[in-house]
Design a protein around this motif. Structure first.
Motif, PDB file in Angstrom:
ATOM      1  N   THR A   1      -7.499   5.475  -7.026  1.00 19.94           N
ATOM      2  CA  THR A   1      -6.993   4.239  -6.440  1.00 19.94           C
ATOM      3  C   THR A   1      -6.441   3.378  -7.561  1.00 19.94           C
ATOM      4  O   THR A   1      -7.161   3.068  -8.512  1.00 19.94           O
TER       5      THR A   1
ATOM      6  N   PHE B   1       0.855  -1.180   0.000  1.00 18.24           N
ATOM      7  CA  PHE B   1       0.000   0.000   0.000  1.00 18.24           C
ATOM      8  C   PHE B   1       0.891   1.229   0.000  1.00 18.24           C
ATOM      9  O   PHE B   1       1.882   1.290   0.737  1.00 18.24           O
ATOM     10  N   TRP B   2       0.543   2.202  -0.837  1.00 17.93           N
ATOM     11  CA  TRP B   2       1.258   3.468  -0.923  1.00 17.93           C
ATOM     12  C   TRP B   2       0.201   4.546  -1.065  1.00 17.93           C
ATOM     13  O   TRP B   2      -0.815   4.350  -1.743  1.00 17.93           O
ATOM     14  N   SER B   3       0.407   5.687  -0.438  1.00 12.77           N
ATOM     15  CA  SER B   3      -0.573   6.769  -0.522  1.00 12.77           C
ATOM     16  C   SER B   3       0.147   8.114  -0.549  1.00 12.77           C
ATOM     17  O   SER B   3       1.205   8.291   0.079  1.00 12.77           O
ATOM     18  N   ASP B   4      -0.446   9.047  -1.271  1.00 19.68           N
ATOM     19  CA  ASP B   4       0.090  10.407  -1.341  1.00 19.68           C
ATOM     20  C   ASP B   4      -1.054  11.340  -1.732  1.00 19.68           C
ATOM     21  O   ASP B   4      -2.160  10.889  -2.046  1.00 19.68           O
ATOM     22  N   HIS B   5      -0.778  12.623  -1.716  1.00 19.64           N
ATOM     23  CA  HIS B   5      -1.750  13.628  -2.147  1.00 19.64           C
ATOM     24  C   HIS B   5      -1.147  14.392  -3.323  1.00 19.64           C
ATOM     25  O   HIS B   5       0.033  14.738  -3.310  1.00 19.64           O
TER      26      HIS B   5
ATOM     27  N   THR C   1      -6.391  12.472  -3.228  1.00 19.69           N
ATOM     28  CA  THR C   1      -5.699  11.376  -2.573  1.00 19.69           C
ATOM     29  C   THR C   1      -5.425  10.294  -3.607  1.00 19.69           C
ATOM     30  O   THR C   1      -6.328   9.882  -4.337  1.00 19.69           O
ATOM     31  N   VAL C   2      -4.180   9.849  -3.678  1.00 24.32           N
ATOM     32  CA  VAL C   2      -3.798   8.790  -4.603  1.00 24.32           C
ATOM     33  C   VAL C   2      -3.300   7.607  -3.779  1.00 24.32           C
ATOM     34  O   VAL C   2      -2.399   7.755  -2.954  1.00 24.32           O
ATOM     35  N   ASP C   3      -3.929   6.454  -3.992  1.00 24.91           N
ATOM     36  CA  ASP C   3      -3.535   5.229  -3.304  1.00 24.91           C
ATOM     37  C   ASP C   3      -3.125   4.195  -4.343  1.00 24.91           C
ATOM     38  O   ASP C   3      -3.748   4.084  -5.399  1.00 24.91           O
ATOM     39  N   LEU C   4      -2.087   3.451  -4.026  1.00 22.21           N
ATOM     40  CA  LEU C   4      -1.683   2.308  -4.830  1.00 22.21           C
ATOM     41  C   LEU C   4      -1.751   1.104  -3.906  1.00 22.21           C
ATOM     42  O   LEU C   4      -1.232   1.154  -2.784  1.00 22.21           O
ATOM     43  N   THR C   5      -2.400   0.062  -4.356  1.00 22.90           N
ATOM     44  CA  THR C   5      -2.596  -1.090  -3.497  1.00 22.90           C
ATOM     45  C   THR C   5      -2.532  -2.382  -4.312  1.00 22.90           C
ATOM     46  O   THR C   5      -2.785  -2.382  -5.516  1.00 22.90           O
TER      47      THR C   5
ATOM     48  N   SER D   1     -10.437  11.031  -5.238  1.00 24.88           N
ATOM     49  CA  SER D   1      -9.326  10.096  -5.110  1.00 24.88           C
ATOM     50  C   SER D   1      -9.088   9.316  -6.394  1.00 24.88           C
ATOM     51  O   SER D   1      -9.960   9.206  -7.251  1.00 24.88           O
TER      52      SER D   1
END
Length: 166
Positions: free
Chosen positions: A121, A20-24, A33-37, A119
């Protein structure tokens, strides 16, 4: 274990092997919000991470493509985009104008223009598959987490579908 990538840095897996990685990211005057999962880091390729990084870097043009896809669905009265807009009109009544950035007289277009990208994802393990690789979440009212439109993207950045969160 961990995966290292130029854009994401060191992606360490959790005890279950997931990453899991997250940033704005700033886009215009809003923060997205940007999430990589991925449920299993072994299913994530370097190519998938490269594509994910490119999508994040091109978020403004991807946003424009997603909005164009929404507009193209307005011709279908039974599309989820049309139903979402009608639901927002019914729910908000005259108060809908307070959420619109521009009032042109075409409420459907005004709503699409006024939707906020909340967001992105990225489902890194879906690179090249038939399931969405990335999902953009849009809301007219960013405080309402239930009334959203989801735009599903393939790993080449094409719009796969537009759905409501229901």
């Amino acid at each position: 274990m961990a995966i290292e990538h130029d854009y994401f840095g060191l992606l360490e897996s959790g005890p279950d092997g997931s990453i899991f990685w997250s940033d704005h990211v700033e886009i215009g005057d809003q923060t997205v919000t940007v999430d990589l999962t991925a449920p299993d880091q072994d299913d994530v390729s370097a190519a998938a991470l490269d594509v994910a990084a490119a999508m994040i870097s091109a978020i403004e043009s991807i946003d424009l493509s997603a909005r164009n896809a929404m507009v193209s669905e307005l011709n279908d009265r039974t599309s989820e985009v049309t139903e979402f807009i009608l639901q927002q009109q019914e729910q908000l009544g005259d108060d809908i104008e307070s959420f619109l950035v521009d009032i042109s007289g075409d409420t459907h277009m005004d709503v699409i223009r006024s939707l906020q990208l909340i967001s992105m994802t990225i489902l890194a393990d879906e690179h090249g598959g038939s399931d969405p690789f990335a999902v953009l979440e849009y809301a007219l009212d960013p405080d309402s987490t239930e009334d959203v439109l989801l735009v599903n993207l393939t790993s080449d950045g094409s719009v796969q579908s537009v759905t409501s969160a229901d």
